[in-house]
Design a protein around this motif. Structure first.
Motif, PDB file in Angstrom:
ATOM      1  N   SER A 188      25.776 -50.022   3.971  1.00 22.60           N
ATOM      2  CA  SER A 188      25.003 -51.201   4.349  1.00 22.60           C
ATOM      3  C   SER A 188      23.521 -50.922   4.172  1.00 22.60           C
ATOM      4  O   SER A 188      23.049 -49.812   4.411  1.00 22.60           O
ATOM      5  N   GLU A 192      22.617 -55.376   7.115  1.00 23.15           N
ATOM      6  CA  GLU A 192      23.153 -56.456   6.277  1.00 23.15           C
ATOM      7  C   GLU A 192      24.665 -56.624   6.427  1.00 23.15           C
ATOM      8  O   GLU A 192      25.162 -57.754   6.515  1.00 23.15           O
ATOM      9  N   ILE A 194      26.611 -55.744   8.883  1.00 25.47           N
ATOM     10  CA  ILE A 194      27.114 -55.759  10.268  1.00 25.47           C
ATOM     11  C   ILE A 194      26.418 -56.837  11.102  1.00 25.47           C
ATOM     12  O   ILE A 194      26.403 -56.750  12.334  1.00 25.47           O
ATOM     13  N   ARG A 195      25.880 -57.842  10.448  1.00 25.05           N
ATOM     14  CA  ARG A 195      25.124 -58.874  11.171  1.00 25.05           C
ATOM     15  C   ARG A 195      25.980 -59.622  12.181  1.00 25.05           C
ATOM     16  O   ARG A 195      25.451 -60.207  13.144  1.00 25.05           O
ATOM     17  N   ASP A 196      27.291 -59.632  11.997  1.00 20.40           N
ATOM     18  CA  ASP A 196      28.165 -60.371  12.912  1.00 20.40           C
ATOM     19  C   ASP A 196      28.707 -59.491  14.034  1.00 20.40           C
ATOM     20  O   ASP A 196      29.571 -59.926  14.807  1.00 20.40           O
ATOM     21  N   GLN A 197      28.202 -58.268  14.156  1.00 20.04           N
ATOM     22  CA  GLN A 197      28.679 -57.348  15.194  1.00 20.04           C
ATOM     23  C   GLN A 197      27.614 -57.141  16.263  1.00 20.04           C
ATOM     24  O   GLN A 197      26.431 -57.381  16.040  1.00 20.04           O
ATOM     25  N   GLN A 198      28.062 -56.679  17.432  1.00 21.24           N
ATOM     26  CA  GLN A 198      27.165 -56.395  18.549  1.00 21.24           C
ATOM     27  C   GLN A 198      27.412 -54.973  19.039  1.00 21.24           C
ATOM     28  O   GLN A 198      28.560 -54.521  19.133  1.00 21.24           O
ATOM     29  N   SER A 246      19.099 -58.497  16.887  1.00 23.78           N
ATOM     30  CA  SER A 246      20.205 -59.403  16.563  1.00 23.78           C
ATOM     31  C   SER A 246      21.566 -58.725  16.619  1.00 23.78           C
ATOM     32  O   SER A 246      22.592 -59.412  16.630  1.00 23.78           O
ATOM     33  N   VAL A 247      21.601 -57.383  16.630  1.00 26.75           N
ATOM     34  CA  VAL A 247      22.893 -56.685  16.686  1.00 26.75           C
ATOM     35  C   VAL A 247      23.073 -55.916  17.991  1.00 26.75           C
ATOM     36  O   VAL A 247      24.026 -55.149  18.134  1.00 26.75           O
TER      37      VAL A 247
END
Length: 301
Positions: A188, A192, A194-198, A246-247
């Motif tokens: 990555s 980029e 892993i933008r949908d992970q926390q 954001s993550v």
């Protein structure tokens, strides 16, 4: 007949010594030869000789009168040539110790530095021993930080990302060799992929050297993309200060390594993007090396 660069008289002489190359004499001569390129010339000499004969350093101390055979001398001469040209010992041996782990390294990865252990230590101090958190290591390289945290916090799931496939191959090899199961590695460009992970914790030792810094000349053997970061050395740190919120979960922890002179700039970048509890931590030499911060808790979002 073999010839060698006349600028390397010690290496050339060793090549011709063959069976007369006694360990005690070699260690003395190599230490002198390496004094100009190494901060630990005696240790380097011991490692190179031990590697040439495939024996531990303790053997060298017990058998100073032993001589190397011709094949061992040739192996030693080749390694010495590389070291005299400034190549890091870790690349010559393929191994670097970090956090009491023996890690494989290659020219695709930075050589892990002792000061990076400060980042690991500060992260671990904030991760409960029985936590089952998710941890992200951005720009993982050899996997040193991710593997150290994963080993110390076995209930956590640790993800290491890097833009270099070659570096990720090394990191995955290290995870297998060390038998650390709770870590995975992903290609990555920063966040980029892993933008949908926390994650509960994000740590990073990003590039932070100025493009015109003379230090880069001494680090020419290491991947320049993992070192240089623009005219002020802050390009990667700007991205992390902007994007890591954001993550991270609300109240999540960020830990960044940076240059000793970048403390104020990093704190300013983090404050601009709304990070809280910004705190700097000093390395073993007393220099400001790591900054931690927290995302705002849910009630403040």
């Amino acid at each position: 007949e073999c010839t060698r660069d006349a600028r390397r008289p010690i290496a050339r002489d060793l090549f011709n010594m063959a069976e007369d190359a006694q360990i005690g004499t070699l260690l003395k001569e190599l230490s002198q030869a390496l004094a100009g390129v190494s901060e630990s010339p005696r240790l380097d000499a011991e490692i190179l000789v031990g590697r040439a004969i495939d024996m531990p350093r303790s053997y060298l101390f017990a058998h100073p009168e032993d001589s190397l055979d011709e094949s061992a001398v040739r192996r030693l001469e080749q390694s010495l040539e590389r070291r005299l040209k400034g190549e890091p010992m870790a690349y010559i041996t393929g191994i670097r110790e970090f956090w009491s782990m023996e890690l494989a390294v290659s020219p695709a990865t930075l050589v892990p530095r002792p000061e990076t252990e400060i980042l690991v230590d500060k992260a671990l101090a904030r991760i409960p021993r029985k936590a089952n958190w998710t941890i992200l290591d951005l720009g993982t390289g050899s996997g040193a930080i991710a593997l150290a945290i994963a080993r110390e916090r076995p209930l956590c799931n640790v993800t290491g990302v890097d833009i270099s496939r070659e570096a990720l191959d090394v990191a995955r090899l290290n995870a297998r060799e060390l038998a650390i199961p709770n870590v995975s590695f992903l290609e990555s460009d920063w966040i980029e992929a892993i933008r949908d992970q926390q994650f509960d914790v994000v740590v990073s030792n990003p590039p932070y050297v100025r493009d015109d810094d003379d230090a880069l000349r001494d680090l020419v053997n290491e991947p320049q993309g993992a070192l240089a970061a623009g005219h002020d050395g802050l390009d990667a740190l700007r991205i992390l200060a902007r994007d890591c919120l954001s993550v991270l979960v609300p109240g999540g922890l960020l830990g960044l390594e940076h240059g000793a002179e970048q403390q104020a700039a990093v704190a300013s970048l983090l404050a601009e993007h709304g990070w809280l509890e910004i705190e700097n931590h000093r390395d073993y030499a007393g220099l400001p090396r790591v900054t931690t911060a927290r995302a705002a808790p849910a009630a403040e979002l």
